[in-house]
Design an enzyme around this catalytic site. Structure first.
Site, PDB file in Angstrom:
ATOM      1  N   CYS A   1       1.622  -5.956  -2.280  1.00 52.03           N
ATOM      2  CA  CYS A   1       1.389  -6.318  -0.750  1.00 52.03           C
ATOM      3  C   CYS A   1       0.229  -7.521  -0.881  1.00 52.03           C
ATOM      4  CB  CYS A   1       1.060  -5.072  -0.180  1.00 52.03           C
ATOM      5  SG  CYS A   1       1.934  -3.517  -0.463  1.00 52.03           S
TER       6      CYS A   1
ATOM      7  N   ARG B   1      -2.622   2.239  18.121  1.00 48.53           N
ATOM      8  CA  ARG B   1      -3.945   2.014  17.368  1.00 48.53           C
ATOM      9  C   ARG B   1      -4.553   0.670  17.189  1.00 48.53           C
ATOM     10  NH1 ARG B   1      -6.744   5.864  14.779  1.00 48.53           N
ATOM     11  NH2 ARG B   1      -5.002   7.423  14.949  1.00 48.53           N
TER      12      ARG B   1
ATOM     13  N   CYS C   1      -3.925  13.543   8.749  1.00 50.59           N
ATOM     14  CA  CYS C   1      -3.195  12.386   8.492  1.00 50.59           C
ATOM     15  C   CYS C   1      -3.155  11.816   6.955  1.00 50.59           C
ATOM     16  CB  CYS C   1      -3.344  11.162   9.352  1.00 50.59           C
ATOM     17  SG  CYS C   1      -2.230   9.725   8.991  1.00 50.59           S
TER      18      CYS C   1
ATOM     19  N   CYS D   1      -8.048  10.731   8.260  1.00 47.92           N
ATOM     20  CA  CYS D   1      -6.860  10.292   7.872  1.00 47.92           C
ATOM     21  C   CYS D   1      -7.265   9.810   6.259  1.00 47.92           C
ATOM     22  CB  CYS D   1      -6.620   8.756   8.546  1.00 47.92           C
ATOM     23  SG  CYS D   1      -6.244   9.017   9.950  1.00 47.92           S
TER      24      CYS D   1
ATOM     25  N   CYS E   1      -3.458  -6.859   0.180  1.00 50.61           N
ATOM     26  CA  CYS E   1      -4.226  -5.856  -0.036  1.00 50.61           C
ATOM     27  C   CYS E   1      -4.958  -5.923  -1.121  1.00 50.61           C
ATOM     28  CB  CYS E   1      -3.024  -4.532  -0.326  1.00 50.61           C
ATOM     29  SG  CYS E   1      -3.835  -3.056  -0.512  1.00 50.61           S
TER      30      CYS E   1
ATOM     31  N   CYS F   1       3.063   8.033  11.893  1.00 43.63           N
ATOM     32  CA  CYS F   1       2.208   6.957  12.361  1.00 43.63           C
ATOM     33  C   CYS F   1       2.797   5.868  11.609  1.00 43.63           C
ATOM     34  CB  CYS F   1       0.849   7.261  11.478  1.00 43.63           C
ATOM     35  SG  CYS F   1      -0.363   5.885  11.923  1.00 43.63           S
TER      36      CYS F   1
ATOM     37  N   CYS G   1      -3.228  -0.217  -7.873  1.00 43.01           N
ATOM     38  CA  CYS G   1      -1.894   0.103  -6.947  1.00 43.01           C
ATOM     39  C   CYS G   1      -0.575  -0.829  -7.546  1.00 43.01           C
ATOM     40  CB  CYS G   1      -1.791  -0.019  -5.586  1.00 43.01           C
ATOM     41  SG  CYS G   1      -0.429   0.622  -4.981  1.00 43.01           S
TER      42      CYS G   1
HETATM   43  N1  SAM Z   1      -0.414   2.881  -0.298  1.00 45.39           N
HETATM   44  C1  SAM Z   1      -0.013   3.267   1.089  1.00 45.39           C
HETATM   45  C2  SAM Z   1       1.052   2.446   1.749  1.00 45.39           C
HETATM   46  O1  SAM Z   1       0.840   1.315   1.420  1.00 45.39           O
HETATM   47  O2  SAM Z   1       1.794   2.870   2.577  1.00 45.39           O
HETATM   48  C3  SAM Z   1      -0.945   3.573   1.923  1.00 45.39           C
HETATM   49  C4  SAM Z   1      -2.478   2.786   2.184  1.00 45.39           C
HETATM   50  S1  SAM Z   1      -2.017   1.024   3.063  1.00 45.39           S
HETATM   51  C5  SAM Z   1      -3.677   0.310   2.704  1.00 45.39           C
HETATM   52  C6  SAM Z   1      -1.871   1.256   4.578  1.00 45.39           C
HETATM   53  C7  SAM Z   1      -1.604   0.063   5.383  1.00 45.39           C
HETATM   54  O3  SAM Z   1      -2.887  -0.492   5.843  1.00 45.39           O
HETATM   55  C8  SAM Z   1      -0.743  -1.180   5.107  1.00 45.39           C
HETATM   56  O4  SAM Z   1       0.598  -0.902   5.230  1.00 45.39           O
HETATM   57  C9  SAM Z   1      -1.174  -2.247   6.006  1.00 45.39           C
HETATM   58  O5  SAM Z   1      -0.687  -2.207   7.236  1.00 45.39           O
HETATM   59  C10 SAM Z   1      -2.621  -1.994   6.125  1.00 45.39           C
HETATM   60  N2  SAM Z   1      -3.619  -2.887   5.239  1.00 45.39           N
HETATM   61  C11 SAM Z   1      -3.718  -2.878   4.092  1.00 45.39           C
HETATM   62  N3  SAM Z   1      -4.728  -3.735   3.724  1.00 45.39           N
HETATM   63  C12 SAM Z   1      -4.903  -4.234   4.801  1.00 45.39           C
HETATM   64  C13 SAM Z   1      -5.751  -5.569   5.092  1.00 45.39           C
HETATM   65  N4  SAM Z   1      -6.592  -6.347   4.205  1.00 45.39           N
HETATM   66  N5  SAM Z   1      -6.008  -5.948   6.467  1.00 45.39           N
HETATM   67  C14 SAM Z   1      -5.373  -5.195   7.306  1.00 45.39           C
HETATM   68  N6  SAM Z   1      -4.465  -4.142   7.210  1.00 45.39           N
HETATM   69  C15 SAM Z   1      -4.312  -3.753   5.850  1.00 45.39           C
HETATM   70 FE1  SF4 Z   2      -0.596  -0.307  -2.487  1.00 45.22          FE
HETATM   71 FE2  SF4 Z   2      -1.967  -1.742  -1.000  1.00 45.22          FE
HETATM   72 FE3  SF4 Z   2       0.508  -2.005  -0.787  1.00 45.22          FE
HETATM   73 FE4  SF4 Z   2      -0.419   0.553  -0.079  1.00 45.22          FE
HETATM   74  S1  SF4 Z   2      -0.872  -1.512   0.842  1.00 45.22           S
HETATM   75  S2  SF4 Z   2       1.305  -0.081  -1.456  1.00 45.22           S
HETATM   76  S3  SF4 Z   2      -2.298   0.457  -1.323  1.00 45.22           S
HETATM   77  S4  SF4 Z   2      -0.815  -2.630  -2.411  1.00 45.22           S
END
Ligand code: SAM
Ligand code: SF4
Ligand code: DTB
Length: 319
Positions: free
Chosen positions: A61, A264, A132, A101, A64, A192, A57
């Site tokens: 973040c 949730r 979802c 989802c 992530c 959500c 990606c």
């Molecule tokens: N890429 C899309 C986005 O960011 O909207 C969708 C997937 S992203 C993995 C969805 C959510 O998962 C993030 O907004 C975050 O809140 C949660 N998330 C991601 N990595 C995580 C982690 N290591 N621990 C807990 N929550 C996580």
């Molecule tokens: Fe990409 Fe992870 Fe951020 Fe979602 S949470 S936008 S998958 S880096």
């Protein structure tokens, strides 16, 4: 679920901080009492997650595993074939999930792959499950095409307070997130939208996140509260964990601010004791992810969750 005419959308930060600061028993009693006015206290909705496109990606973040900015041991995968998604949805349905989802590690869905995503929605829906998706930012056309395909929910989190956001993500802004949320609403899709705690944020930031969520024009129907799953290779792999009781307080305050929304208990359950989870359910959490994997990290084993539900006398909600 009771419909409430007087849900508030004008919460002030200091009111929310005052909720957090109450004695634990007072906070939990209030949250649980309000929870019972809106929901069956012994019923929890279960959803199953599938990563339909993994890793690589472009967003940064800091929590992530799927960001291309960090060196994480993770195999990147292209968009999953439709057939495989349907097989996974069938398994999820057979194990009792009522919502499926699907998550993709995109900044926004690429044009060429979007038709397949729409087919996924149509076919999973035709199986009688709620759908979802979480695909990153959407434009107007994408949001309305997802709505036309029958998508029930779109997951798009605000993640943290506006003040702390820039410490966690620099490749998009808070306003980008809010814009997509508006488009999803305009397309008639349920929201959500929640966040993630344990990023090293302060209580003030947790209050700030919940304030943003509760002051949206309509409360999201589903509010995921994720506890950081620390992933080796990401900038937050060594951050100090959030105290379990502070996490429970966060759930309770979410319940108080958004009384009619599903709250949730999302990522992080594998690192929580059964007792912590039980307190979260008492505080007003009423949905979970069920199944051995989240997107790229582990979730509790299905038989463990079944045992926990049985110990607590909790029944899965039938949508
Ligand atoms: N890429 C899309 C986005 O960011 O909207 C969708 C997937 S992203 C993995 C969805 C959510 O998962 C993030 O907004 C975050 O809140 C949660 N998330 C991601 N990595 C995580 C982690 N290591 N621990 C807990 N929550 C996580
Ligand atoms: Fe990409 Fe992870 Fe951020 Fe979602 S949470 S936008 S998958 S880096
Ligand atoms: C959400 O708020 N939590 C889920 C779902 N929406 C897509 C994702 C949790 C991801 C946890 C880290 C992982 O497994 O990669």
């Amino acid at each position: 679920m009771n419909q409430v005419a007087d849900l508030r959308h004008d919460w002030q930060r200091d009111e929310i901080v005052a909720m957090f600061e109450q004695p634990f028993n007072d906070l939990l009693f209030q949250a649980h009492s309000l929870h019972r006015q809106h929901f069956d206290a012994n019923s929890v909705q279960i959803s199953t997650l599938l990563s339909i496109k993994t890793g690589g990606c472009p967003e940064d973040c800091a929590y992530c595993s799927q960001s291309a900015h960090y060196k994480v041991e993770l195999e990147r995968e292209k968009l999953m074939p439709l057939k495989q998604v349907i097989t996974e949805a069938q398994k999820a349905k057979a194990s009792g999930a009522t919502r499926f989802c699907m998550g993709a590690a995109w900044r926004s869905p690429p044009k060429g792959e979007f038709p397949r995503v729409l087919e996924m929605v149509e076919q999973v829906k035709a199986m009688g499950m709620e759908t979802c998706m979480t695909l990153g930012m959407l434009d107007d056309q994408q949001a309305s095409a997802l709505g036309d395909a029958g998508l029930d929910y779109y997951n798009h989190n605000l993640d943290t307070s506006p003040d702390f956001y820039g410490d966690i993500i620099t490749t998009r802004t808070y306003d980008d997130r809010l814009d997509t949320l508006g488009r999803v609403r305009d397309a008639g899709i349920k929201l959500c939208c929640g966040g993630i705690v344990g990023l090293g944020e302060s209580r003030m930031d947790r209050a700030g996140l919940l304030q943003q969520l509760a002051n949206l024009p309509e409360h999201p129907e589903s509010v995921p509260i994720n506890m950081l799953v620390q992933v080796e290779g990401t900038p937050l792999s060594d951050v100090e964990s959030i105290d379990a009781l502070e996490f429970v307080r966060t759930i309770a305050v979410a319940r108080l601010l958004m009384p009619a929304s599903m709250v949730r208990l999302s990522a992080g359950r594998s690192d929580m004791s059964d007792e912590t989870q039980a307190l979260c359910f008492f505080a007003g959490a009423n949905s979970i992810f069920y199944g051995e994997h989240l997107l790229t990290t582990d979730n509790p084993a299905v038989n463990h969750d079944q045992q926990l539900f049985s110990n607590l006398g909790i029944e899965p909600m039938s949508t």
